[in-house]
Every structure is written in C-alpha cells, then in structure tokens.
Design a protein around this motif. Structure first.
Motif, PDB file in Angstrom:
ATOM      1  N   GLU A   1      10.627-103.185  -8.962  1.00 14.36           N
ATOM      2  CA  GLU A   1       9.260-103.913  -8.789  1.00 14.36           C
ATOM      3  C   GLU A   1       8.230-103.009  -9.417  1.00 14.36           C
ATOM      4  O   GLU A   1       7.955-101.825  -9.219  1.00 14.36           O
ATOM      5  N   ALA A   2       7.389-104.034 -10.186  1.00 18.33           N
ATOM      6  CA  ALA A   2       6.379-103.240 -10.916  1.00 18.33           C
ATOM      7  C   ALA A   2       5.388-102.669 -10.079  1.00 18.33           C
ATOM      8  O   ALA A   2       5.023-103.415  -8.766  1.00 18.33           O
ATOM      9  N   ALA A   3       4.745-101.743 -10.399  1.00 13.83           N
ATOM     10  CA  ALA A   3       3.720-101.000  -9.434  1.00 13.83           C
ATOM     11  C   ALA A   3       2.084-101.023 -10.333  1.00 13.83           C
ATOM     12  O   ALA A   3       2.072-100.933 -11.443  1.00 13.83           O
ATOM     13  N   VAL A   4       1.257-101.419  -9.503  1.00 18.89           N
ATOM     14  CA  VAL A   4      -0.088-101.722  -9.908  1.00 18.89           C
ATOM     15  C   VAL A   4      -0.899-101.058  -8.843  1.00 18.89           C
ATOM     16  O   VAL A   4      -0.956-101.496  -7.743  1.00 18.89           O
ATOM     17  N   THR A   5      -1.701-100.056  -9.363  1.00 23.46           N
ATOM     18  CA  THR A   5      -2.468 -99.440  -8.103  1.00 23.46           C
ATOM     19  C   THR A   5      -4.047 -99.506  -8.630  1.00 23.46           C
ATOM     20  O   THR A   5      -4.347 -99.155  -9.669  1.00 23.46           O
ATOM     21  N   GLN A   6      -4.493 -99.816  -7.539  1.00 23.01           N
ATOM     22  CA  GLN A   6      -6.132 -99.957  -7.646  1.00 23.01           C
ATOM     23  C   GLN A   6      -6.931 -98.983  -6.864  1.00 23.01           C
ATOM     24  O   GLN A   6      -6.386 -98.539  -5.672  1.00 23.01           O
ATOM     25  N   SER A   7      -8.044 -98.587  -7.375  1.00 23.27           N
ATOM     26  CA  SER A   7      -8.740 -97.694  -6.571  1.00 23.27           C
ATOM     27  C   SER A   7     -10.429 -97.996  -6.776  1.00 23.27           C
ATOM     28  O   SER A   7     -10.818 -98.368  -7.956  1.00 23.27           O
ATOM     29  N   PRO A   8     -11.264 -97.893  -5.602  1.00 26.09           N
ATOM     30  CA  PRO A   8     -10.862 -97.706  -4.372  1.00 26.09           C
ATOM     31  C   PRO A   8     -10.488 -99.019  -3.797  1.00 26.09           C
ATOM     32  O   PRO A   8     -10.324-100.008  -4.291  1.00 26.09           O
ATOM     33  N   ARG A   9      -9.921 -98.636  -2.697  1.00 27.21           N
ATOM     34  CA  ARG A   9      -9.365 -99.941  -1.555  1.00 27.21           C
ATOM     35  C   ARG A   9     -10.586-100.625  -1.329  1.00 27.21           C
ATOM     36  O   ARG A   9     -10.516-101.915  -0.941  1.00 27.21           O
ATOM     37  N   ASN A  10     -11.720 -99.836  -0.852  1.00 22.77           N
ATOM     38  CA  ASN A  10     -12.950-100.279  -0.453  1.00 22.77           C
ATOM     39  C   ASN A  10     -14.244 -99.905  -1.037  1.00 22.77           C
ATOM     40  O   ASN A  10     -14.179 -98.588  -1.328  1.00 22.77           O
ATOM     41  N   LYS A  11     -15.184-100.737  -1.384  1.00 28.11           N
ATOM     42  CA  LYS A  11     -16.298 -99.924  -1.994  1.00 28.11           C
ATOM     43  C   LYS A  11     -17.727-100.822  -1.394  1.00 28.11           C
ATOM     44  O   LYS A  11     -17.655-101.930  -1.382  1.00 28.11           O
ATOM     45  N   VAL A  12     -18.723 -99.971  -1.042  1.00 29.96           N
ATOM     46  CA  VAL A  12     -19.947-100.466  -0.525  1.00 29.96           C
ATOM     47  C   VAL A  12     -21.136-100.139  -1.711  1.00 29.96           C
ATOM     48  O   VAL A  12     -20.889 -98.953  -1.778  1.00 29.96           O
ATOM     49  N   THR A  13     -22.008-101.025  -2.156  1.00 26.79           N
ATOM     50  CA  THR A  13     -22.721-100.471  -2.973  1.00 26.79           C
ATOM     51  C   THR A  13     -24.116-101.247  -2.718  1.00 26.79           C
ATOM     52  O   THR A  13     -24.116-102.233  -1.902  1.00 26.79           O
ATOM     53  N   VAL A  14     -25.359-100.933  -3.313  1.00 26.74           N
ATOM     54  CA  VAL A  14     -26.477-101.648  -3.094  1.00 26.74           C
ATOM     55  C   VAL A  14     -26.752-102.609  -4.327  1.00 26.74           C
ATOM     56  O   VAL A  14     -26.328-102.257  -5.324  1.00 26.74           O
ATOM     57  N   THR A  15     -27.690-103.579  -4.194  1.00 31.56           N
ATOM     58  CA  THR A  15     -28.085-104.233  -5.436  1.00 31.56           C
ATOM     59  C   THR A  15     -28.423-103.512  -6.504  1.00 31.56           C
ATOM     60  O   THR A  15     -29.439-102.733  -6.134  1.00 31.56           O
ATOM     61  N   GLY A  16     -28.076-103.794  -7.590  1.00 30.00           N
ATOM     62  CA  GLY A  16     -28.421-102.890  -8.650  1.00 30.00           C
ATOM     63  C   GLY A  16     -27.793-101.946  -9.043  1.00 30.00           C
ATOM     64  O   GLY A  16     -28.196-100.892 -10.058  1.00 30.00           O
ATOM     65  N   GLY A  17     -26.766-101.578  -8.023  1.00 30.19           N
ATOM     66  CA  GLY A  17     -26.010-100.261  -8.074  1.00 30.19           C
ATOM     67  C   GLY A  17     -24.967-100.573  -9.260  1.00 30.19           C
ATOM     68  O   GLY A  17     -24.835-101.616  -9.835  1.00 30.19           O
ATOM     69  N   ASN A  18     -24.357 -99.324  -9.484  1.00 30.24           N
ATOM     70  CA  ASN A  18     -23.637 -99.061 -10.654  1.00 30.24           C
ATOM     71  C   ASN A  18     -21.925 -98.995 -10.271  1.00 30.24           C
ATOM     72  O   ASN A  18     -21.804 -98.139  -9.214  1.00 30.24           O
ATOM     73  N   VAL A  19     -20.977 -99.795 -10.388  1.00 31.96           N
ATOM     74  CA  VAL A  19     -19.660 -99.766  -9.699  1.00 31.96           C
ATOM     75  C   VAL A  19     -18.551 -99.613 -10.858  1.00 31.96           C
ATOM     76  O   VAL A  19     -18.715-100.585 -11.634  1.00 31.96           O
ATOM     77  N   THR A  20     -17.562 -98.996 -10.504  1.00 31.28           N
ATOM     78  CA  THR A  20     -16.367 -98.976 -11.515  1.00 31.28           C
ATOM     79  C   THR A  20     -15.129 -99.047 -10.630  1.00 31.28           C
ATOM     80  O   THR A  20     -14.929 -98.237  -9.810  1.00 31.28           O
ATOM     81  N   LEU A  21     -14.474-100.196 -10.993  1.00 30.74           N
ATOM     82  CA  LEU A  21     -13.064-100.462 -10.364  1.00 30.74           C
ATOM     83  C   LEU A  21     -11.854 -99.995 -11.262  1.00 30.74           C
ATOM     84  O   LEU A  21     -12.003-100.373 -12.425  1.00 30.74           O
ATOM     85  N   SER A  22     -10.931 -99.264 -10.642  1.00 30.23           N
ATOM     86  CA  SER A  22      -9.850 -98.738 -11.593  1.00 30.23           C
ATOM     87  C   SER A  22      -8.602 -99.489 -11.347  1.00 30.23           C
ATOM     88  O   SER A  22      -8.327 -99.708 -10.226  1.00 30.23           O
ATOM     89  N   CYS A  23      -7.617 -99.481 -12.157  1.00 25.09           N
ATOM     90  CA  CYS A  23      -6.412 -99.849 -12.189  1.00 25.09           C
ATOM     91  C   CYS A  23      -5.436 -99.264 -13.189  1.00 25.09           C
ATOM     92  O   CYS A  23      -5.937 -99.281 -14.277  1.00 25.09           O
ATOM     93  N   ARG A  24      -4.317 -99.056 -12.511  1.00 21.98           N
ATOM     94  CA  ARG A  24      -3.368 -98.569 -13.263  1.00 21.98           C
ATOM     95  C   ARG A  24      -1.851 -98.967 -13.214  1.00 21.98           C
ATOM     96  O   ARG A  24      -1.855 -99.194 -11.798  1.00 21.98           O
TER      97      ARG A  24
END
Lengths: 115, 113
Positions: A1-24
């Motif tokens: 079965e193919a493995a896809v890993t995401q991070s983080p699992r949960n993220k809270v930020t404020v309006t105007g914030g900078n966010v990066t979601l990762s996937c491998r």
C-alpha cells in the motif's frame, strides 16, 4: 500500500500568517496533489504536479502556492492566510496515467484553522 | 459550476437493502470514473472505477451502472451492511487533462442495523 505522509496533522494560525504544509510519498509516484475538503464542497483540487519542478494549477488555486522540490516532496504554501482557508487539506499521489496507474493514495490530512 | 454532481446528499437504508447513489457530469471528455469512499476521521480511498468502454462494473456488493448518452452513472450497494456507512464520492477525469481528478460533493450513507 502506498504511503503518503503529511505534516503537521493540525495547525492553527492567525489571519495574515504564513503556513507551509508538507507532504512526502515514498512510492516513486509521479503525480502528487493537494486537495481541500469542506462540507458541502467535497474535495477540491488546489494544485498538482507530475514531477519534480513541475506545477499544475487546480480548480481553486487562489491564495495558494505549491512547490514540488523532489519526486517525494510536495509543499503547499499559504503566504497570507485567511479564515476562508480554514479547511482539511489532503495530499495524494498516484503513479501516473493509464489503467491501474490512476488510483490516488491519500495522506491522513492536515486540519488547518485560521483565526 | 460543478462538473460532477451527486445526489442525494445523504441516504439512510436498513441493513440488507440496496443503496443507490447517483452521479452526473458535464464534460464529454471525461473518460475515467472512480468512486472513492471515506469513513469518519479517515482519508478517502478508491472503492471501484469504470471507463466508458463498458456500461457496468461489478465488485462484490458494489456495482457501477454507466450511461454515456445521458452522462450519468450510479453506484449500487446491494445487501448494505452497517460497515458500509461512509461518504461516497463520485469523481471523473479525462486522459487529455492528465491525472486531474474532479470530485463531486459526496453522498453520506448511513446503514441502520
């Protein structure tokens, strides 16, 4: 079965914030995707890629950037996060086109809240 | 506008009954139609898929019926089980558009014992 890993699992930020979601993905798949899932809208495609350095525009790209740095890694960037981007984000991968190659394998998702 | 439409949005059936989920599409170039299911707090997973070369695809209790002329398809779940309770997504893609898969909004199915 193919493995896809995401991070983080949960993220809270404020309006105007900078966010990066990762996937491998570790299955040598060519295609990688970023979807967002919202009640009443199903899964909507943000960006996708068919190889390192490649980027294709999805159906709801506004406010998002993405980068495919390697065959394995695909990042989703929100440079000025807004409350409308509060959502559950899924990364997925697939081998490619053609019968039996089109199946998408999804990661577990990242829940993002923009306050 | 939605390119892939699903109905109903939710469906409740009793154990043993047949659940029928409907899907329609706009784009005539679509030539691959998978159904994904998603259990609560899990990620979507491929259930069954069909290409327009055939008008029916069966996998155990799950059957896709496809009508190319009317641009409609349906997923039938026979002898429904409580473990089938999930959200079902109809999706579509065109070979000419690479692997870009467009999803419907989903049908939430509840199977009561």
């Amino acid at each position: 079965e193919a493995a896809v890993t995401q991070s983080p699992r949960n993220k809270v930020t404020v309006t105007g914030g900078n966010v990066t979601l990762s996937c491998r993905q570790t299955n040598s798949h060519n295609y990688m995707y970023w979807y967002r899932q919202d009640t009443g809208h199903g899964l909507r495609l943000i960006h996708y890629s068919y190889g390192a350095g490649n980027l294709q525009i999805g159906d709801v790209p506004d406010g998002y950037k993405a980068t495919r740095t390697t065959q394995e890694d695909f990042f989703l960037l929100l440079e000025l996060a807004s409350p409308s981007q509060t959502s559950l984000y899924f990364c997925a991968s697939s081998k490619g086109q053609g019968i039996s190659n089109e199946r998408l394998f999804f990661g577990h998702g990242t829940k993002l809240s923009v306050l | 506008q939605q390119q892939v439409r699903q109905s109903p949005q939710s469906l409740t059936v009793w154990e043993g009954e047949t659940a029928i989920l409907n899907c329609s599409y706009e784009d005539s170039t679509f030539d691959y139609f998978p159904w994904y299911w998603q259990f609560p707090r899990e990620s979507p997973a491929l259930l069954i898929a069909i290409r327009p070369v055939s008008n029916k695809k069966e996998d155990g209790r799950f059957t896709i019926f496809f009508n190319k002329r009317e641009k409609k398809l349906s997923l039938h779940i026979t002898d429904s089980q409580p473990g089938d309770s999930a959200t079902y997504f109809c999706a579509a893609s065109a070979d000419s558009a690479g692997n870009k898969l467009t999803f419907g909004i989903g049908t939430r199915v509840l199977v009561r014992p």
